[in-house]
Design an enzyme around this catalytic site. Structure first.
Site, PDB file in Angstrom:
ATOM      1  N   CYS A  35       0.833  -1.208   0.000  1.00  0.00           N
ATOM      2  CA  CYS A  35       0.000   0.000   0.000  1.00  0.00           C
ATOM      3  C   CYS A  35       0.864   1.253   0.000  1.00  0.00           C
ATOM      4  O   CYS A  35       1.379   1.660   1.044  1.00  0.00           O
ATOM      5  CB  CYS A  35      -0.922  -0.032   1.220  1.00  0.00           C
TER       6      CYS A  35
ATOM      7  N   CYS B  76      -0.380   4.125   2.180  1.00  0.00           N
ATOM      8  CA  CYS B  76      -0.133   3.939   3.622  1.00  0.00           C
ATOM      9  C   CYS B  76       1.333   4.200   3.952  1.00  0.00           C
ATOM     10  O   CYS B  76       1.641   4.836   4.956  1.00  0.00           O
ATOM     11  CB  CYS B  76      -0.446   2.511   4.070  1.00  0.00           C
ATOM     12  N   ASP B  77       2.239   3.686   3.149  1.00  0.00           N
ATOM     13  CA  ASP B  77       3.646   3.627   3.567  1.00  0.00           C
ATOM     14  C   ASP B  77       4.599   4.450   2.707  1.00  0.00           C
ATOM     15  O   ASP B  77       5.795   4.508   3.008  1.00  0.00           O
ATOM     16  CB  ASP B  77       4.120   2.150   3.546  1.00  0.00           C
TER      17      ASP B  77
END
Ligand code: NAP
Length: 341
Positions: free
Chosen positions: A136, A139-140
Protein backbone atom coordinates in the site's frame (compact mmCIF):
# COMPACT_ATOMS: atom_id res chain seq x y z
CA UNK A 1 -21.78 -18.92 21.43
CA UNK A 2 -21.51 -21.51 18.65
CA UNK A 3 -24.80 -22.88 17.35
CA UNK A 4 -26.70 -20.02 18.91
CA UNK A 5 -29.11 -17.94 16.87
CA UNK A 6 -27.94 -14.38 16.47
CA UNK A 7 -29.43 -11.12 15.30
CA UNK A 8 -26.21 -10.00 13.64
CA UNK A 9 -22.98 -11.68 12.61
CA UNK A 10 -20.11 -9.59 11.24
CA UNK A 11 -17.63 -11.54 9.14
CA UNK A 12 -14.21 -9.93 9.34
CA UNK A 13 -12.31 -8.01 11.99
CA UNK A 14 -10.47 -5.38 9.95
CA UNK A 15 -11.39 -1.72 10.14
CA UNK A 16 -14.74 -2.22 8.37
CA UNK A 17 -15.82 -5.11 10.61
CA UNK A 18 -14.72 -3.29 13.77
CA UNK A 19 -16.47 -0.08 12.80
CA UNK A 20 -19.65 -2.05 12.06
CA UNK A 21 -19.24 -3.81 15.43
CA UNK A 22 -18.96 -0.53 17.34
CA UNK A 23 -22.10 0.87 15.71
CA UNK A 24 -24.07 -2.38 16.02
CA UNK A 25 -23.05 -2.97 19.64
CA UNK A 26 -24.02 0.59 20.58
CA UNK A 27 -27.41 -0.13 18.98
CA UNK A 28 -27.78 -3.18 21.31
CA UNK A 29 -27.67 -5.68 18.45
CA UNK A 30 -25.14 -7.89 20.35
CA UNK A 31 -23.04 -8.54 17.24
CA UNK A 32 -20.80 -11.56 16.95
CA UNK A 33 -17.60 -10.78 15.02
CA UNK A 34 -15.93 -13.68 13.23
CA UNK A 35 -12.28 -12.72 13.18
CA UNK A 36 -11.48 -14.39 9.86
CA UNK A 37 -8.30 -15.88 8.47
CA UNK A 38 -6.33 -12.64 8.90
CA UNK A 39 -7.58 -11.20 12.23
CA UNK A 40 -7.34 -7.42 12.10
CA UNK A 41 -7.11 -7.37 8.32
CA UNK A 42 -4.63 -5.55 6.11
CA UNK A 43 -3.74 -2.85 8.65
CA UNK A 44 -1.92 -5.43 10.71
CA UNK A 45 0.54 -5.67 7.80
CA UNK A 46 1.50 -2.02 7.87
CA UNK A 47 3.60 -0.13 10.40
CA UNK A 48 2.42 3.46 10.99
CA UNK A 49 -0.89 4.84 9.74
CA UNK A 50 -0.57 8.59 9.22
CA UNK A 51 -3.74 9.36 7.30
CA UNK A 52 -6.42 8.08 9.70
CA UNK A 53 -8.27 11.09 11.05
CA UNK A 54 -7.64 11.88 14.71
CA UNK A 55 -4.05 10.67 15.02
CA UNK A 56 -1.85 13.71 14.24
CA UNK A 57 1.30 11.77 15.14
CA UNK A 58 0.21 8.62 13.32
CA UNK A 59 -0.78 5.33 14.89
CA UNK A 60 0.53 1.79 14.46
CA UNK A 61 -1.71 -0.36 12.25
CA UNK A 62 -1.84 -3.06 14.90
CA UNK A 63 -2.57 -0.52 17.65
CA UNK A 64 -5.42 1.01 15.65
CA UNK A 65 -6.98 -2.42 15.23
CA UNK A 66 -6.48 -3.33 18.90
CA UNK A 67 -8.09 -0.06 20.00
CA UNK A 68 -11.01 -0.65 17.64
CA UNK A 69 -11.53 -4.12 19.07
CA UNK A 70 -11.48 -2.79 22.64
CA UNK A 71 -13.97 -0.10 21.64
CA UNK A 72 -16.35 -2.68 20.13
CA UNK A 73 -15.98 -4.99 23.16
CA UNK A 74 -16.69 -2.11 25.51
CA UNK A 75 -20.17 -1.84 23.98
CA UNK A 76 -20.75 -5.60 24.08
CA UNK A 77 -19.51 -7.00 20.75
CA UNK A 78 -18.28 -10.60 20.99
CA UNK A 79 -15.37 -11.97 19.00
CA UNK A 80 -14.88 -15.53 17.84
CA UNK A 81 -12.13 -17.23 15.81
CA UNK A 82 -13.02 -18.61 12.41
CA UNK A 83 -14.33 -17.63 9.04
CA UNK A 84 -17.37 -18.54 6.95
CA UNK A 85 -16.96 -21.61 4.72
CA UNK A 86 -20.48 -21.72 3.32
CA UNK A 87 -23.48 -19.45 3.61
CA UNK A 88 -27.13 -20.36 2.99
CA UNK A 89 -28.79 -16.97 2.71
CA UNK A 90 -31.95 -17.67 0.67
CA UNK A 91 -34.31 -17.40 3.64
CA UNK A 92 -34.53 -16.58 7.34
CA UNK A 93 -32.57 -17.38 9.38
CA UNK A 94 -29.33 -17.15 7.40
CA UNK A 95 -27.19 -20.22 8.07
CA UNK A 96 -23.42 -20.01 8.18
CA UNK A 97 -21.01 -22.93 8.34
CA UNK A 98 -17.72 -21.90 9.86
CA UNK A 99 -14.15 -23.06 9.29
CA UNK A 100 -14.34 -24.45 12.82
CA UNK A 101 -17.12 -26.81 11.71
CA UNK A 102 -19.76 -24.98 13.76
CA UNK A 103 -23.04 -23.74 12.32
CA UNK A 104 -24.40 -20.30 13.14
CA UNK A 105 -27.88 -18.98 12.50
CA UNK A 106 -28.39 -15.26 12.22
CA UNK A 107 -31.00 -12.80 11.03
CA UNK A 108 -28.47 -10.44 9.44
CA UNK A 109 -24.93 -10.71 8.17
CA UNK A 110 -22.38 -7.99 7.46
CA UNK A 111 -19.68 -9.19 5.09
CA UNK A 112 -16.47 -7.30 5.91
CA UNK A 113 -14.04 -9.99 4.83
CA UNK A 114 -11.77 -7.60 2.96
CA UNK A 115 -9.54 -8.17 0.01
CA UNK A 116 -6.13 -9.68 0.31
CA UNK A 117 -3.30 -8.03 -1.58
CA UNK A 118 -1.59 -10.59 -3.76
CA UNK A 119 1.99 -11.38 -2.84
CA UNK A 120 4.69 -12.21 -5.35
CA UNK A 121 6.20 -15.16 -3.49
CA UNK A 122 9.74 -13.72 -3.32
CA UNK A 123 12.19 -14.95 -0.68
CA UNK A 124 11.98 -13.13 2.70
CA UNK A 125 8.66 -11.42 1.99
CA UNK A 126 7.06 -12.87 5.15
CA UNK A 127 9.81 -11.36 7.29
CA UNK A 128 9.95 -7.96 5.58
CA UNK A 129 6.26 -7.24 4.97
CA UNK A 130 5.64 -4.01 6.91
CA UNK A 131 9.38 -3.34 7.16
CA UNK A 132 10.12 -1.67 3.83
CA UNK A 133 8.00 -4.14 1.87
CA UNK A 134 4.43 -2.96 1.48
CA UNK A 135 1.26 -3.55 -0.50
CA UNK A 136 0.00 0.00 0.00
CA UNK A 137 1.84 3.08 -1.28
CA UNK A 138 -0.76 5.46 0.18
CA UNK A 139 -0.13 3.94 3.62
CA UNK A 140 3.65 3.63 3.57
CA UNK A 141 4.96 5.82 0.72
CA UNK A 142 5.84 8.77 2.93
CA UNK A 143 8.39 6.62 4.80
CA UNK A 144 10.49 6.41 1.65
CA UNK A 145 11.57 10.01 1.17
CA UNK A 146 14.87 9.97 -0.74
CA UNK A 147 14.84 6.20 -1.28
CA UNK A 148 15.14 4.27 -4.53
CA UNK A 149 12.10 1.98 -4.59
CA UNK A 150 10.68 -0.83 -6.67
CA UNK A 151 7.02 -1.23 -7.59
CA UNK A 152 6.10 -4.71 -8.82
CA UNK A 153 3.27 -5.04 -11.35
CA UNK A 154 2.07 -3.69 -14.67
CA UNK A 155 -1.59 -2.82 -14.03
CA UNK A 156 -3.38 0.33 -12.86
CA UNK A 157 -2.56 -0.43 -9.20
CA UNK A 158 1.16 -0.53 -9.93
CA UNK A 159 1.00 2.72 -11.98
CA UNK A 160 -0.98 4.40 -9.21
CA UNK A 161 1.53 3.25 -6.60
CA UNK A 162 4.47 4.38 -8.76
CA UNK A 163 2.96 7.85 -9.35
CA UNK A 164 2.21 8.26 -5.65
CA UNK A 165 5.66 7.08 -4.60
CA UNK A 166 7.37 9.43 -7.07
CA UNK A 167 6.31 12.30 -4.76
CA UNK A 168 8.60 10.98 -2.03
CA UNK A 169 11.16 8.59 -3.43
CA UNK A 170 14.31 9.60 -5.25
CA UNK A 171 13.55 7.11 -7.99
CA UNK A 172 10.79 4.62 -8.66
CA UNK A 173 11.37 1.57 -10.81
CA UNK A 174 8.40 -0.42 -12.03
CA UNK A 175 9.33 -4.08 -12.27
CA UNK A 176 7.08 -5.87 -14.73
CA UNK A 177 7.23 -9.46 -15.92
CA UNK A 178 6.41 -8.62 -19.56
CA UNK A 179 7.34 -5.73 -21.89
CA UNK A 180 3.78 -4.46 -22.18
CA UNK A 181 1.70 -2.84 -19.46
CA UNK A 182 -1.75 -4.08 -18.55
CA UNK A 183 -2.62 -0.63 -17.15
CA UNK A 184 -5.10 1.70 -18.87
CA UNK A 185 -3.51 4.02 -21.46
CA UNK A 186 -4.00 7.10 -19.34
CA UNK A 187 -2.34 5.63 -16.25
CA UNK A 188 0.43 4.04 -18.30
CA UNK A 189 1.16 7.34 -20.07
CA UNK A 190 1.30 9.26 -16.81
CA UNK A 191 3.83 6.79 -15.41
CA UNK A 192 5.87 6.61 -18.63
CA UNK A 193 6.04 10.39 -18.87
CA UNK A 194 7.13 10.90 -15.26
CA UNK A 195 10.82 11.76 -15.05
CA UNK A 196 11.38 9.90 -11.78
CA UNK A 197 9.75 6.64 -12.91
CA UNK A 198 11.73 4.00 -14.79
CA UNK A 199 10.76 0.54 -16.00
CA UNK A 200 12.52 -2.80 -15.78
CA UNK A 201 10.77 -4.89 -18.40
CA UNK A 202 10.64 -8.69 -18.54
CA UNK A 203 11.79 -8.78 -14.94
CA UNK A 204 10.54 -10.47 -11.77
CA UNK A 205 11.44 -10.18 -8.12
CA UNK A 206 13.11 -13.28 -6.74
CA UNK A 207 14.30 -12.23 -3.26
CA UNK A 208 14.28 -9.33 -0.82
CA UNK A 209 17.24 -8.39 1.35
CA UNK A 210 17.34 -6.57 4.66
CA UNK A 211 16.01 -7.13 8.15
CA UNK A 212 13.21 -5.91 10.38
CA UNK A 213 15.73 -3.53 12.04
CA UNK A 214 17.19 -2.04 8.82
CA UNK A 215 14.17 -2.45 6.55
CA UNK A 216 14.54 -3.49 2.92
CA UNK A 217 18.04 -2.81 1.61
CA UNK A 218 18.02 -4.65 -1.70
CA UNK A 219 16.32 -7.01 -4.08
CA UNK A 220 17.36 -9.81 -6.39
CA UNK A 221 15.63 -9.75 -9.75
CA UNK A 222 15.62 -12.15 -12.66
CA UNK A 223 15.02 -11.21 -16.28
CA UNK A 224 14.66 -12.75 -19.71
CA UNK A 225 14.13 -10.84 -22.98
CA UNK A 226 10.97 -12.84 -23.75
CA UNK A 227 9.36 -12.11 -20.35
CA UNK A 228 8.06 -14.35 -17.53
CA UNK A 229 11.62 -15.14 -16.36
CA UNK A 230 10.58 -17.23 -13.33
CA UNK A 231 8.58 -19.53 -15.56
CA UNK A 232 11.49 -19.63 -18.02
CA UNK A 233 13.94 -20.54 -15.24
CA UNK A 234 11.60 -23.33 -14.08
CA UNK A 235 11.68 -24.68 -17.65
CA UNK A 236 15.49 -24.75 -17.51
CA UNK A 237 16.06 -21.65 -19.67
CA UNK A 238 18.96 -19.39 -18.59
CA UNK A 239 17.82 -16.11 -17.05
CA UNK A 240 19.85 -13.11 -15.91
CA UNK A 241 20.05 -12.58 -12.16
CA UNK A 242 20.94 -9.22 -10.62
CA UNK A 243 21.08 -7.81 -7.11
CA UNK A 244 19.95 -4.18 -6.84
CA UNK A 245 20.13 -1.76 -3.87
CA UNK A 246 16.66 -0.45 -3.03
CA UNK A 247 15.20 1.08 0.12
CA UNK A 248 11.64 -0.13 -0.40
CA UNK A 249 9.53 -2.53 -2.44
CA UNK A 250 5.81 -2.15 -3.14
CA UNK A 251 3.60 -4.89 -4.51
CA UNK A 252 0.93 -3.68 -6.93
CA UNK A 253 -0.11 -6.97 -8.49
CA UNK A 254 -3.76 -6.77 -7.52
CA UNK A 255 -6.09 -7.82 -4.73
CA UNK A 256 -8.35 -10.79 -4.32
CA UNK A 257 -11.64 -10.06 -2.53
CA UNK A 258 -12.47 -12.70 0.05
CA UNK A 259 -15.83 -13.70 -1.35
CA UNK A 260 -15.45 -17.37 -2.32
CA UNK A 261 -18.16 -18.33 0.21
CA UNK A 262 -20.64 -15.97 -1.50
CA UNK A 263 -20.42 -17.55 -4.95
CA UNK A 264 -23.75 -19.14 -5.92
CA UNK A 265 -25.57 -17.49 -2.98
CA UNK A 266 -27.41 -14.78 -4.91
CA UNK A 267 -25.18 -12.03 -3.49
CA UNK A 268 -24.13 -10.10 -6.61
CA UNK A 269 -20.40 -10.12 -7.29
CA UNK A 270 -18.64 -8.20 -10.07
CA UNK A 271 -16.33 -9.83 -12.61
CA UNK A 272 -13.39 -9.59 -10.17
CA UNK A 273 -15.37 -11.08 -7.28
CA UNK A 274 -16.10 -7.86 -5.36
CA UNK A 275 -19.53 -7.59 -3.71
CA UNK A 276 -21.82 -5.19 -5.54
CA UNK A 277 -23.74 -3.06 -3.05
CA UNK A 278 -27.11 -1.72 -4.08
CA UNK A 279 -28.58 1.76 -4.40
CA UNK A 280 -31.92 2.65 -2.84
CA UNK A 281 -35.00 3.78 -4.77
CA UNK A 282 -33.64 7.35 -4.87
CA UNK A 283 -30.31 6.18 -6.32
CA UNK A 284 -28.31 6.68 -3.11
CA UNK A 285 -25.61 4.26 -2.01
CA UNK A 286 -26.44 1.65 0.63
CA UNK A 287 -24.52 -1.22 2.21
CA UNK A 288 -27.21 -3.70 1.11
CA UNK A 289 -26.31 -6.57 -1.18
CA UNK A 290 -28.64 -8.25 -3.67
CA UNK A 291 -29.76 -10.60 -0.87
CA UNK A 292 -32.01 -9.40 1.95
CA UNK A 293 -30.31 -9.42 5.31
CA UNK A 294 -26.81 -9.52 3.86
CA UNK A 295 -24.80 -6.29 3.94
CA UNK A 296 -21.23 -5.52 2.87
CA UNK A 297 -18.58 -3.06 4.01
CA UNK A 298 -14.94 -2.25 3.42
CA UNK A 299 -12.58 -3.51 0.76
CA UNK A 300 -14.69 -6.58 -0.04
CA UNK A 301 -17.06 -4.18 -1.81
CA UNK A 302 -14.54 -1.52 -2.81
CA UNK A 303 -12.07 -2.07 -5.65
CA UNK A 304 -11.47 1.70 -5.94
CA UNK A 305 -10.62 3.51 -2.69
CA UNK A 306 -9.43 0.75 -0.33
CA UNK A 307 -8.55 3.11 2.50
CA UNK A 308 -8.87 2.41 6.23
CA UNK A 309 -11.00 5.52 6.64
CA UNK A 310 -13.40 4.55 3.83
CA UNK A 311 -13.65 1.03 5.28
CA UNK A 312 -14.56 2.53 8.66
CA UNK A 313 -17.21 4.67 6.95
CA UNK A 314 -18.84 1.83 5.05
CA UNK A 315 -18.67 -0.33 8.21
CA UNK A 316 -20.86 2.21 9.99
CA UNK A 317 -23.22 2.31 6.98
CA UNK A 318 -23.60 -1.46 7.05
CA UNK A 319 -24.42 -1.47 10.78
CA UNK A 320 -27.01 1.29 10.35
CA UNK A 321 -28.60 -0.52 7.39
CA UNK A 322 -28.59 -3.83 9.30
CA UNK A 323 -30.21 -2.15 12.30
CA UNK A 324 -32.98 -0.71 10.11
CA UNK A 325 -33.49 -4.10 8.45
CA UNK A 326 -33.72 -5.96 11.78
CA UNK A 327 -36.23 -3.43 13.06
CA UNK A 328 -38.32 -3.82 9.91
CA UNK A 329 -38.45 -7.62 9.99
CA UNK A 330 -39.22 -7.57 13.72
CA UNK A 331 -42.14 -5.19 13.09
CA UNK A 332 -43.35 -7.42 10.24
CA UNK A 333 -43.13 -10.48 12.51
CA UNK A 334 -45.13 -8.73 15.27
CA UNK A 335 -47.78 -7.59 12.82
CA UNK A 336 -48.08 -11.15 11.47
CA UNK A 337 -48.48 -12.54 15.03
CA UNK A 338 -51.13 -9.91 15.86
CA UNK A 339 -52.99 -10.65 12.63
CA UNK A 340 -53.13 -14.39 13.31
CA UNK A 341 -54.03 -13.88 17.01
P1 NAP B 1 -4.47 -6.17 -12.57
O1 NAP B 1 -5.09 -5.29 -13.59
O2 NAP B 1 -4.89 -7.58 -12.48
O3 NAP B 1 -2.89 -6.11 -12.81
C1 NAP B 1 -2.01 -6.91 -12.06
C2 NAP B 1 -0.62 -6.73 -12.64
O4 NAP B 1 0.30 -7.43 -11.82
C3 NAP B 1 -0.48 -7.26 -14.07
O5 NAP B 1 0.34 -6.41 -14.83
C4 NAP B 1 0.17 -8.62 -13.87
O6 NAP B 1 1.05 -8.99 -14.90
C5 NAP B 1 1.01 -8.39 -12.62
N1 NAP B 1 1.13 -9.62 -11.83
C6 NAP B 1 0.13 -10.43 -11.37
N2 NAP B 1 0.64 -11.43 -10.65
C7 NAP B 1 1.99 -11.26 -10.67
C8 NAP B 1 3.07 -11.97 -10.09
N3 NAP B 1 2.89 -13.07 -9.35
N4 NAP B 1 4.34 -11.50 -10.29
C9 NAP B 1 4.54 -10.39 -11.02
N5 NAP B 1 3.55 -9.67 -11.59
C10 NAP B 1 2.30 -10.10 -11.40
O7 NAP B 1 -4.67 -5.59 -11.07
P2 NAP B 1 -4.74 -4.08 -10.60
O8 NAP B 1 -3.69 -3.27 -11.20
O9 NAP B 1 -4.85 -4.14 -9.09
O10 NAP B 1 -6.16 -3.59 -11.15
C11 NAP B 1 -7.36 -4.29 -10.82
C12 NAP B 1 -8.56 -3.51 -11.33
O11 NAP B 1 -8.70 -2.30 -10.59
C13 NAP B 1 -8.39 -3.12 -12.80
O12 NAP B 1 -9.65 -3.17 -13.40
C14 NAP B 1 -7.92 -1.70 -12.72
O13 NAP B 1 -8.24 -0.92 -13.87
C15 NAP B 1 -8.64 -1.18 -11.47
N6 NAP B 1 -7.87 -0.10 -10.85
C16 NAP B 1 -8.08 1.17 -11.31
C17 NAP B 1 -7.34 2.21 -10.79
C18 NAP B 1 -7.56 3.60 -11.28
O14 NAP B 1 -8.19 3.76 -12.31
N7 NAP B 1 -7.05 4.61 -10.62
C19 NAP B 1 -6.38 1.98 -9.79
C20 NAP B 1 -6.18 0.67 -9.36
C21 NAP B 1 -6.92 -0.37 -9.91
P3 NAP B 1 0.49 -9.36 -16.36
O15 NAP B 1 0.10 -8.06 -16.98
O16 NAP B 1 1.65 -10.02 -17.01
O17 NAP B 1 -0.66 -10.29 -16.14
Amino acid sequence: MPGERRDLVIAGSGVAGLSAAVYAARADLDPLVLEGDEPGGQLTLTTDVENFLGFPDGVGGMELIQRGKEQAERFGAEFQHGSIETAAVDGQPLELTLSTGETLRTRALIVATGASARWVGAENEDELMGYGLSTCATCDGAFHRGDDVFVVGGGDSAMEEALFLAKFADSVTVVHRRDELRASEIMADRAREHEDIQFRWNTELRALHGSQEEGVTGATVVSHPDGHPTQKAAEGVDVETERVDVGGVFYGIGHTPNTAFLEETGVELDADGYVVTQTDETGRATAETAVEGVFAAGDVADPSYRQAITAAGTGSMAALDAEAYLERIENERRTAVETTA
